[in-house]
Design a protein around this motif. Structure first.
Motif, PDB file in Angstrom:
ATOM      1  N   LEU A   1      11.640   0.608   4.216  1.00 45.13           N
ATOM      2  CA  LEU A   1      10.625  -0.265   3.651  1.00 45.13           C
ATOM      3  C   LEU A   1      10.019  -1.190   4.906  1.00 45.13           C
ATOM      4  O   LEU A   1       8.884  -1.470   4.960  1.00 45.13           O
ATOM      5  CB  LEU A   1      11.052  -0.962   2.336  1.00 45.13           C
ATOM      6  N   CYS A   2      11.220  -1.406   5.780  1.00 48.14           N
ATOM      7  CA  CYS A   2      10.833  -2.318   6.913  1.00 48.14           C
ATOM      8  C   CYS A   2       9.741  -1.654   7.749  1.00 48.14           C
ATOM      9  O   CYS A   2       8.907  -2.123   8.347  1.00 48.14           O
ATOM     10  CB  CYS A   2      12.022  -2.775   7.731  1.00 48.14           C
ATOM     11  N   VAL A   3      10.008  -0.192   7.989  1.00 48.63           N
ATOM     12  CA  VAL A   3       9.279   0.719   8.801  1.00 48.63           C
ATOM     13  C   VAL A   3       7.927   0.786   8.510  1.00 48.63           C
ATOM     14  O   VAL A   3       6.912   0.679   8.851  1.00 48.63           O
ATOM     15  CB  VAL A   3      10.061   1.906   9.075  1.00 48.63           C
ATOM     16  N   VAL A   4       7.789   0.795   7.133  1.00 46.26           N
ATOM     17  CA  VAL A   4       6.687   1.166   6.520  1.00 46.26           C
ATOM     18  C   VAL A   4       5.651  -0.267   6.420  1.00 46.26           C
ATOM     19  O   VAL A   4       4.527  -0.020   6.891  1.00 46.26           O
ATOM     20  CB  VAL A   4       6.771   1.367   4.764  1.00 46.26           C
ATOM     21  N   LEU A   5       6.370  -1.203   6.249  1.00 50.17           N
ATOM     22  CA  LEU A   5       5.469  -2.693   6.808  1.00 50.17           C
ATOM     23  C   LEU A   5       5.134  -2.825   7.953  1.00 50.17           C
ATOM     24  O   LEU A   5       4.088  -3.178   8.323  1.00 50.17           O
ATOM     25  CB  LEU A   5       6.239  -3.734   6.157  1.00 50.17           C
ATOM     26  N   HIS A   6       6.048  -2.300   9.046  1.00 54.14           N
ATOM     27  CA  HIS A   6       5.526  -2.284  10.378  1.00 54.14           C
ATOM     28  C   HIS A   6       4.457  -1.512  10.703  1.00 54.14           C
ATOM     29  O   HIS A   6       3.319  -2.075  11.253  1.00 54.14           O
ATOM     30  CB  HIS A   6       6.740  -1.613  11.141  1.00 54.14           C
ATOM     31  N   GLU A   7       4.340  -0.367  10.006  1.00 57.49           N
ATOM     32  CA  GLU A   7       3.264   0.445  10.199  1.00 57.49           C
ATOM     33  C   GLU A   7       1.840   0.005   9.525  1.00 57.49           C
ATOM     34  O   GLU A   7       0.811   0.063  10.201  1.00 57.49           O
ATOM     35  CB  GLU A   7       3.463   1.966   9.722  1.00 57.49           C
ATOM     36  N   PHE A   8       2.156  -0.571   8.424  1.00 55.96           N
ATOM     37  CA  PHE A   8       0.864  -1.371   7.865  1.00 55.96           C
ATOM     38  C   PHE A   8       0.478  -2.520   8.510  1.00 55.96           C
ATOM     39  O   PHE A   8      -0.750  -2.838   8.499  1.00 55.96           O
ATOM     40  CB  PHE A   8       1.292  -1.595   6.322  1.00 55.96           C
ATOM     41  N   GLY A   9       1.378  -3.057   9.414  1.00 48.98           N
ATOM     42  CA  GLY A   9       0.759  -4.172  10.562  1.00 48.98           C
ATOM     43  C   GLY A   9      -0.202  -3.585  11.319  1.00 48.98           C
ATOM     44  O   GLY A   9      -1.123  -4.062  11.453  1.00 48.98           O
ATOM     45  N   HIS A  10       0.076  -2.359  11.907  1.00 44.11           N
ATOM     46  CA  HIS A  10      -0.793  -1.606  12.814  1.00 44.11           C
ATOM     47  C   HIS A  10      -2.076  -1.418  12.036  1.00 44.11           C
ATOM     48  O   HIS A  10      -3.158  -1.492  12.332  1.00 44.11           O
ATOM     49  CB  HIS A  10      -0.300  -0.365  13.227  1.00 44.11           C
ATOM     50  N   ILE A  11      -1.955  -0.883  10.721  1.00 46.81           N
ATOM     51  CA  ILE A  11      -3.007  -0.710   9.720  1.00 46.81           C
ATOM     52  C   ILE A  11      -4.119  -1.694   9.682  1.00 46.81           C
ATOM     53  O   ILE A  11      -5.444  -1.495   9.692  1.00 46.81           O
ATOM     54  CB  ILE A  11      -2.580   0.095   8.684  1.00 46.81           C
ATOM     55  N   ALA A  12      -3.506  -2.899   9.209  1.00 50.41           N
ATOM     56  CA  ALA A  12      -4.519  -4.010   9.052  1.00 50.41           C
ATOM     57  C   ALA A  12      -5.132  -4.549  10.145  1.00 50.41           C
ATOM     58  O   ALA A  12      -6.220  -4.744  10.211  1.00 50.41           O
ATOM     59  CB  ALA A  12      -3.522  -5.339   8.571  1.00 50.41           C
ATOM     60  N   ALA A  13      -4.287  -4.387  11.358  1.00 54.00           N
ATOM     61  CA  ALA A  13      -4.991  -4.664  12.622  1.00 54.00           C
ATOM     62  C   ALA A  13      -6.180  -3.685  13.050  1.00 54.00           C
ATOM     63  O   ALA A  13      -7.207  -4.241  13.325  1.00 54.00           O
ATOM     64  CB  ALA A  13      -4.067  -4.844  13.746  1.00 54.00           C
ATOM     65  N   ALA A  14      -5.846  -2.729  12.795  1.00 52.32           N
ATOM     66  CA  ALA A  14      -6.950  -1.411  13.083  1.00 52.32           C
ATOM     67  C   ALA A  14      -8.101  -1.788  12.177  1.00 52.32           C
ATOM     68  O   ALA A  14      -9.257  -1.451  12.704  1.00 52.32           O
ATOM     69  CB  ALA A  14      -6.190  -0.076  12.884  1.00 52.32           C
ATOM     70  N   ARG A  15      -8.006  -1.983  10.980  1.00 55.45           N
ATOM     71  CA  ARG A  15      -9.117  -1.943   9.918  1.00 55.45           C
ATOM     72  C   ARG A  15      -9.773  -3.365  10.220  1.00 55.45           C
ATOM     73  O   ARG A  15     -11.061  -3.509  10.148  1.00 55.45           O
ATOM     74  CB  ARG A  15      -8.430  -2.232   8.505  1.00 55.45           C
ATOM     75  N   HIS A  16      -9.070  -4.340  10.850  1.00 55.00           N
ATOM     76  CA  HIS A  16      -9.773  -5.679  11.297  1.00 55.00           C
ATOM     77  C   HIS A  16     -11.139  -5.151  12.184  1.00 55.00           C
ATOM     78  O   HIS A  16     -12.117  -5.786  12.390  1.00 55.00           O
ATOM     79  CB  HIS A  16      -8.957  -6.667  11.986  1.00 55.00           C
ATOM     80  N   PHE A  17     -10.544  -3.922  13.288  1.00 53.25           N
ATOM     81  CA  PHE A  17     -11.853  -3.666  14.152  1.00 53.25           C
ATOM     82  C   PHE A  17     -12.581  -2.556  13.597  1.00 53.25           C
ATOM     83  O   PHE A  17     -12.994  -1.962  14.507  1.00 53.25           O
ATOM     84  CB  PHE A  17     -10.797  -3.157  15.303  1.00 53.25           C
ATOM     85  N   GLY A  18     -12.491  -2.246  12.223  1.00 53.06           N
ATOM     86  CA  GLY A  18     -13.220  -1.086  11.684  1.00 53.06           C
ATOM     87  C   GLY A  18     -12.644   0.226  12.019  1.00 53.06           C
ATOM     88  O   GLY A  18     -13.412   1.252  11.860  1.00 53.06           O
ATOM     89  N   ILE A  19     -11.429   0.316  12.173  1.00 53.21           N
ATOM     90  CA  ILE A  19     -10.701   1.634  12.688  1.00 53.21           C
ATOM     91  C   ILE A  19      -9.891   2.176  11.464  1.00 53.21           C
ATOM     92  O   ILE A  19      -8.957   1.367  10.996  1.00 53.21           O
ATOM     93  CB  ILE A  19      -9.970   1.602  13.873  1.00 53.21           C
ATOM     94  N   LYS A  20     -10.131   3.106  10.851  1.00 52.72           N
ATOM     95  CA  LYS A  20      -9.401   3.575   9.778  1.00 52.72           C
ATOM     96  C   LYS A  20      -8.237   4.375  10.301  1.00 52.72           C
ATOM     97  O   LYS A  20      -8.137   4.993  11.461  1.00 52.72           O
ATOM     98  CB  LYS A  20     -10.168   4.577   8.588  1.00 52.72           C
ATOM     99  N   THR A  21      -7.035   4.633   9.155  1.00 50.36           N
ATOM    100  CA  THR A  21      -6.060   5.071   9.479  1.00 50.36           C
ATOM    101  C   THR A  21      -5.772   6.450   8.486  1.00 50.36           C
ATOM    102  O   THR A  21      -5.148   5.907   7.543  1.00 50.36           O
ATOM    103  CB  THR A  21      -4.674   4.143   9.334  1.00 50.36           C
ATOM    104  N   PRO A  22      -5.843   7.500   8.752  1.00 45.57           N
ATOM    105  CA  PRO A  22      -5.698   8.670   7.719  1.00 45.57           C
ATOM    106  C   PRO A  22      -4.495   8.637   7.462  1.00 45.57           C
ATOM    107  O   PRO A  22      -4.062   9.173   6.409  1.00 45.57           O
ATOM    108  CB  PRO A  22      -6.172   9.923   8.656  1.00 45.57           C
ATOM    109  N   ASP A  23      -3.187   8.516   8.272  1.00 49.04           N
ATOM    110  CA  ASP A  23      -1.858   8.924   7.896  1.00 49.04           C
ATOM    111  C   ASP A  23      -1.136   8.091   8.873  1.00 49.04           C
ATOM    112  O   ASP A  23      -1.335   7.634   9.931  1.00 49.04           O
ATOM    113  CB  ASP A  23      -1.232  10.206   7.945  1.00 49.04           C
ATOM    114  N   ILE A  24       0.303   7.985   8.637  1.00 52.71           N
ATOM    115  CA  ILE A  24       1.240   7.177   9.109  1.00 52.71           C
ATOM    116  C   ILE A  24       2.599   8.340   8.985  1.00 52.71           C
ATOM    117  O   ILE A  24       2.702   8.804   8.056  1.00 52.71           O
ATOM    118  CB  ILE A  24       1.811   5.720   8.798  1.00 52.71           C
ATOM    119  N   THR A  25       3.150   8.315  10.190  1.00 53.81           N
ATOM    120  CA  THR A  25       4.368   9.214   9.969  1.00 53.81           C
ATOM    121  C   THR A  25       5.652   8.284  10.515  1.00 53.81           C
ATOM    122  O   THR A  25       5.745   7.701  11.470  1.00 53.81           O
ATOM    123  CB  THR A  25       4.580  10.484  11.089  1.00 53.81           C
TER     124      THR A  25
END
Length: 370
Positions: free
Chosen positions: A53-77
């Motif tokens: 769950l910590c790793v998932v939250l880590h990745e969604f930190g990236h996703i939130a920052a990317a969306r701030h710049f208008g960049i979508k994230t199709p998937d995380i591994t």
């Protein structure tokens, strides 16, 4: 990414876990079992879920920052060393890259800080540095894992966050492609050192080092391709003279074309010239073994092949091939008729031509004749 399993979709992002995550699970299980038996082993499983769950939250930190710049994230591994968030497009500048890369580790910093606040002053560094020891308090180990994720992911090696932070810093003074290449080479040097260290201390580090080394190479090649193909569309380099098969064709006909031409992939087109499927060298050989020369190609061809518009950038075709696990994709016009196809060989030739002569500008068509 290959060797990964889909878990679900959250807020439009597909969440996948890499099979190597099982290595972490096995390691924690064994360490717990050896120290405390089955009860400790089951507690270890609960611990792994918390880490997950910590790793998932880590990745969604990236996703939130990317969306701030208008960049979508199709998937995380998700991987044992953290995770990989695949962005719809690359950051356009060092600032975007830096913010997106640093956002994930900052999430782990926050988690570790919150856990430490809950525990209070009852823990020391020797406890934080022993997340595999079930004799240490559960929350203490969880804080230690988050600290480990921060430190490990900030190692300046692709595909970890530290490698992307390093690229962002270098890109403030260097061209993007040059910064990527330099950061990738630094990362590969670290991976080699990590592998040597793993030989003497922890075999798991060898696997991680191999992954980091080749991921860095892939990143460098992708950046090089993006630079070379700037302003170049698929139509500029696609194969335009090629043999095709009809839906009524037999596997034997595909074999004859395979032997008579230099092609390894054959698009299957209907009467209107639209794409139905793809026969590759591997599928032809497999069909001959399993069904024989008389089998219709329509029953053995690959149907899960995407198409690419002729005006698309080259890197789009490369991404589609990688995602679909196919050696080639057909190129279609506005009427969805197949007008060519592009494969790894074509892209490789573009890179070789550019490297052989910096004056080469891919504007004319690169044609392959059977």
């Amino acid at each position: 990414m290959q060797w990964s399993l889909k878990l679900g979709t959250v807020a439009g992002t597909e969440v996948r876990v890499h099979v190597t995550f099982a290595l972490l699970l096995i390691w924690i299980w064994v360490m717990h079992y050896r120290i405390g038996g089955p009860p400790a082993a089951f507690e270890g499983v609960a611990f792994i879920i918390s880490v997950f769950l910590c790793v998932v939250l880590h990745e969604f930190g990236h996703i939130a920052a990317a969306r701030h710049f208008g960049i979508k994230t199709p998937d995380i591994t998700l991987l044992p060393i953290g995770g990989l968030a695949r962005l719809e497009r690359n950051p356009t500048g060092p600032l975007e890259e830096f913010v997106i890369a640093i956002a994930g580790p900052l999430v782990n910093v926050v988690i570790a800080g919150l856990v430490v606040m809950v525990i209070g002053g009852t823990l020391g560094w020797e406890q934080l540095l022993a997340p595999q020891d079930p004799r240490v308090d559960f929350l203490t180990r969880l804080a230690g894992v988050n600290i480990f994720l921060v430190v490990f992911n900030m190692i300046p090696a692709f595909p970890m966050d530290g490698g992307r932070v390093l690229r962002a810093i270098l890109a403030w003074r260097l061209p993007w492609a040059r910064a990527t290449t330099l950061a990738a080479r630094i990362g590969q040097s670290i991976a080699v050192a990590m592998g040597v260290f793993g030989v003497f201390f922890n075999p798991l580090l060898i696997l991680i080092a191999i992954f980091v080394y080749f991921a860095a190479e892939t990143e460098a090649q992708g950046s090089e391709l993006q630079e070379i193909s700037a302003g170049t569309s698929v139509s500029d380099v696609m194969i335009t003279a090629f043999a095709t098969l009809g839906p009524e064709a037999r596997v034997g006909e595909a074999v004859e074309l395979l032997l008579a031409t230099s092609q390894s992939e054959f698009p299957v087109l209907n009467e209107a010239g639209r794409f139905e499927g793809l026969m590759t060298r591997e599928s032809i050989v497999q069909a001959m073994k399993e069904k024989g020369a008389g089998a219709p190609v329509i029953t053995v061809m690959r149907r899960d092949i995407p198409t690419v518009d002729e005006q698309s950038p080259i890197e789009i075709s490369l991404r589609l091939m990688q995602e679909a696990g196919t050696p080639a994709v057909p190129v279609v016009d506005r009427s969805h008729r197949v007008v060519g196809f592009i494969n790894y060989e074509t892209i490789g030739e573009l890179l070789m031509l550019r490297n052989a002569d910096e004056r080469f500008q891919p504007g004319g068509r690169v044609r392959h004749l059977p």
